[in-house]
Design an enzyme around this catalytic site. Structure first.
Site, PDB file in Angstrom:
ATOM      1  N   LYS A   9       0.832  -1.201   0.000  1.00  0.00           N
ATOM      2  CA  LYS A   9       0.000   0.000   0.000  1.00  0.00           C
ATOM      3  C   LYS A   9       0.876   1.265   0.000  1.00  0.00           C
ATOM      4  O   LYS A   9       2.090   1.188   0.244  1.00  0.00           O
ATOM      5  CB  LYS A   9      -0.932  -0.046   1.211  1.00  0.00           C
ATOM      6  CG  LYS A   9      -1.877  -1.266   1.187  1.00  0.00           C
ATOM      7  CD  LYS A   9      -2.805  -1.265   2.390  1.00  0.00           C
ATOM      8  CE  LYS A   9      -3.695  -2.509   2.373  1.00  0.00           C
ATOM      9  NZ  LYS A   9      -4.652  -2.503   3.501  1.00  0.00           N
ATOM     10  N   TYR A  49     -12.118  -3.839  -3.452  1.00  0.00           N
ATOM     11  CA  TYR A  49     -12.700  -3.827  -2.110  1.00  0.00           C
ATOM     12  C   TYR A  49     -14.222  -3.987  -2.134  1.00  0.00           C
ATOM     13  O   TYR A  49     -14.894  -3.604  -1.170  1.00  0.00           O
ATOM     14  CB  TYR A  49     -12.321  -2.530  -1.387  1.00  0.00           C
ATOM     15  CG  TYR A  49     -10.920  -2.526  -0.806  1.00  0.00           C
ATOM     16  CD1 TYR A  49     -10.420  -3.634  -0.120  1.00  0.00           C
ATOM     17  CD2 TYR A  49     -10.105  -1.403  -0.894  1.00  0.00           C
ATOM     18  CE1 TYR A  49      -9.148  -3.624   0.426  1.00  0.00           C
ATOM     19  CE2 TYR A  49      -8.828  -1.383  -0.346  1.00  0.00           C
ATOM     20  CZ  TYR A  49      -8.360  -2.504   0.314  1.00  0.00           C
ATOM     21  OH  TYR A  49      -7.095  -2.496   0.866  1.00  0.00           O
ATOM     22  N   ASN A 112      -1.802  -0.665   7.340  1.00  0.00           N
ATOM     23  CA  ASN A 112      -1.282  -1.999   7.663  1.00  0.00           C
ATOM     24  C   ASN A 112      -0.372  -2.546   6.556  1.00  0.00           C
ATOM     25  O   ASN A 112      -0.147  -3.738   6.455  1.00  0.00           O
ATOM     26  CB  ASN A 112      -2.418  -2.970   8.020  1.00  0.00           C
ATOM     27  CG  ASN A 112      -3.390  -3.179   6.889  1.00  0.00           C
ATOM     28  OD1 ASN A 112      -3.256  -2.601   5.807  1.00  0.00           O
ATOM     29  ND2 ASN A 112      -4.388  -4.023   7.114  1.00  0.00           N
ATOM     30  N   HIS A 115      -1.860  -5.669   1.408  1.00  0.00           N
ATOM     31  CA  HIS A 115      -3.069  -6.464   1.244  1.00  0.00           C
ATOM     32  C   HIS A 115      -2.633  -7.792   0.666  1.00  0.00           C
ATOM     33  O   HIS A 115      -1.737  -7.833  -0.187  1.00  0.00           O
ATOM     34  CB  HIS A 115      -4.052  -5.797   0.273  1.00  0.00           C
ATOM     35  CG  HIS A 115      -5.135  -6.736  -0.167  1.00  0.00           C
ATOM     36  ND1 HIS A 115      -6.279  -6.946   0.569  1.00  0.00           N
ATOM     37  CD2 HIS A 115      -5.215  -7.575  -1.231  1.00  0.00           C
ATOM     38  CE1 HIS A 115      -7.019  -7.856  -0.045  1.00  0.00           C
ATOM     39  NE2 HIS A 115      -6.395  -8.254  -1.137  1.00  0.00           N
ATOM     40  N   GLU A 126      -8.922 -11.310  -7.742  1.00  0.00           N
ATOM     41  CA  GLU A 126      -8.060 -10.125  -7.597  1.00  0.00           C
ATOM     42  C   GLU A 126      -6.933 -10.119  -8.637  1.00  0.00           C
ATOM     43  O   GLU A 126      -6.585  -9.065  -9.173  1.00  0.00           O
ATOM     44  CB  GLU A 126      -7.488 -10.079  -6.169  1.00  0.00           C
ATOM     45  CG  GLU A 126      -8.576  -9.839  -5.137  1.00  0.00           C
ATOM     46  CD  GLU A 126      -8.109  -9.991  -3.694  1.00  0.00           C
ATOM     47  OE1 GLU A 126      -6.892 -10.242  -3.481  1.00  0.00           O
ATOM     48  OE2 GLU A 126      -8.938  -9.859  -2.776  1.00  0.00           O
TER      49      GLU A 126
HETATM   50  P1  CMP Z   1      -6.996  -5.205   3.599  1.00  0.00           P
HETATM   51  O1  CMP Z   1      -6.447  -6.578   3.765  1.00  0.00           O
HETATM   52  O2  CMP Z   1      -6.433  -4.376   2.501  1.00  0.00           O
HETATM   53  O3  CMP Z   1      -8.586  -5.300   3.399  1.00  0.00           O
HETATM   54  C1  CMP Z   1      -9.450  -4.258   3.779  1.00  0.00           C
HETATM   55  C2  CMP Z   1      -8.744  -3.137   4.476  1.00  0.00           C
HETATM   56  O4  CMP Z   1      -9.553  -2.206   5.137  1.00  0.00           O
HETATM   57  C3  CMP Z   1      -7.874  -3.733   5.553  1.00  0.00           C
HETATM   58  O5  CMP Z   1      -6.778  -4.409   4.963  1.00  0.00           O
HETATM   59  C4  CMP Z   1      -7.548  -2.521   6.409  1.00  0.00           C
HETATM   60  O6  CMP Z   1      -6.406  -1.840   5.917  1.00  0.00           O
HETATM   61  C5  CMP Z   1      -8.768  -1.604   6.168  1.00  0.00           C
HETATM   62  N1  CMP Z   1      -9.590  -1.420   7.348  1.00  0.00           N
HETATM   63  C6  CMP Z   1      -9.831  -0.260   7.950  1.00  0.00           C
HETATM   64  N2  CMP Z   1     -10.668  -0.420   8.995  1.00  0.00           N
HETATM   65  C7  CMP Z   1     -10.957  -1.745   9.049  1.00  0.00           C
HETATM   66  C8  CMP Z   1     -11.759  -2.542   9.929  1.00  0.00           C
HETATM   67  N3  CMP Z   1     -12.431  -2.016  10.954  1.00  0.00           N
HETATM   68  N4  CMP Z   1     -11.819  -3.876   9.682  1.00  0.00           N
HETATM   69  C9  CMP Z   1     -11.141  -4.429   8.634  1.00  0.00           C
HETATM   70  N5  CMP Z   1     -10.376  -3.717   7.781  1.00  0.00           N
HETATM   71  C10 CMP Z   1     -10.277  -2.386   7.995  1.00  0.00           C
END
Ligand code: CMP
Length: 137
Positions: A9, A49, A112, A115, A126
């Site tokens: 990211k 998403y 984080n 992904h 994906e």
């Molecule tokens: P990712 O694996 O990219 O998939 C969805 C993303 O939404 C997740 O990682 C997080 O970076 C983001 N995100 C933000 N808030 C939440 C939440 N409450 N629960 C899950 N994903 C979240």
């Protein structure tokens, strides 16, 4: 053999973690099958998403992924989907085990770093979205 999608990211790219994350993937004996640094297309990110469309954080995660360059990577190997998910650590980095990428380099769920596809079906969907032309190997 499986192939999975990894996204580094914008925060991971900005913190110069492309090399570290890719090094760990290759050190695990997983193969980089395609790799591109790009500004993500908003329509692709919204589709990516799609399962979170009704969630309160949807707009923020889409905005975030479009906020700067990302690396999209196809990664191939035995049990690649699960192996990569385990290497990344828990979605919320504060719960991620040390030794995982999030456990070592991230603190908040909003940033984080990566992904990765949750299961083989998500990986196929994906990969078709991010690499419509297919992978190199
Ligand atoms: P990712 O694996 O990219 O998939 C969805 C993303 O939404 C997740 O990682 C997080 O970076 C983001 N995100 C933000 N808030 C939440 C939440 N409450 N629960 C899950 N994903 C979240």
């Amino acid at each position: 053999m499986e192939t999975t999608l990894v996204l580094i990211k914008p925060g991971g790219v900005a913190r110069n973690l492309i090399g570290e994350i890719t090094r760990r993937i290759e050190a695990r004996d997983l193969q980089v099958a395609a790799l591109v640094l790009m500004k993500a297309d908003r329509a692709i990110v919204e589709e990516h998403y799609g399962e979170h469309r009704e969630k309160p954080f949807f707009a923020d995660v889409v905005d975030y992924l479009c906020s700067g360059p990302v690396v999209a990577m196809a990664v191939t190997g035995t049990n690649a989907v699960k192996a990569i998910r385990t290497m990344m650590g828990a979605t919320n980095p504060i719960e991620a085990t040390p030794g995982t990428i999030r456990g070592d380099f991230a603190l908040t769920i909003d940033d984080n770093l990566t992904h990765s596809s949750s299961d083989p079906e998500a990986a196929a969907r994906e990969l078709a979205l991010w690499f419509p032309e297919g992978t190199v190997r």
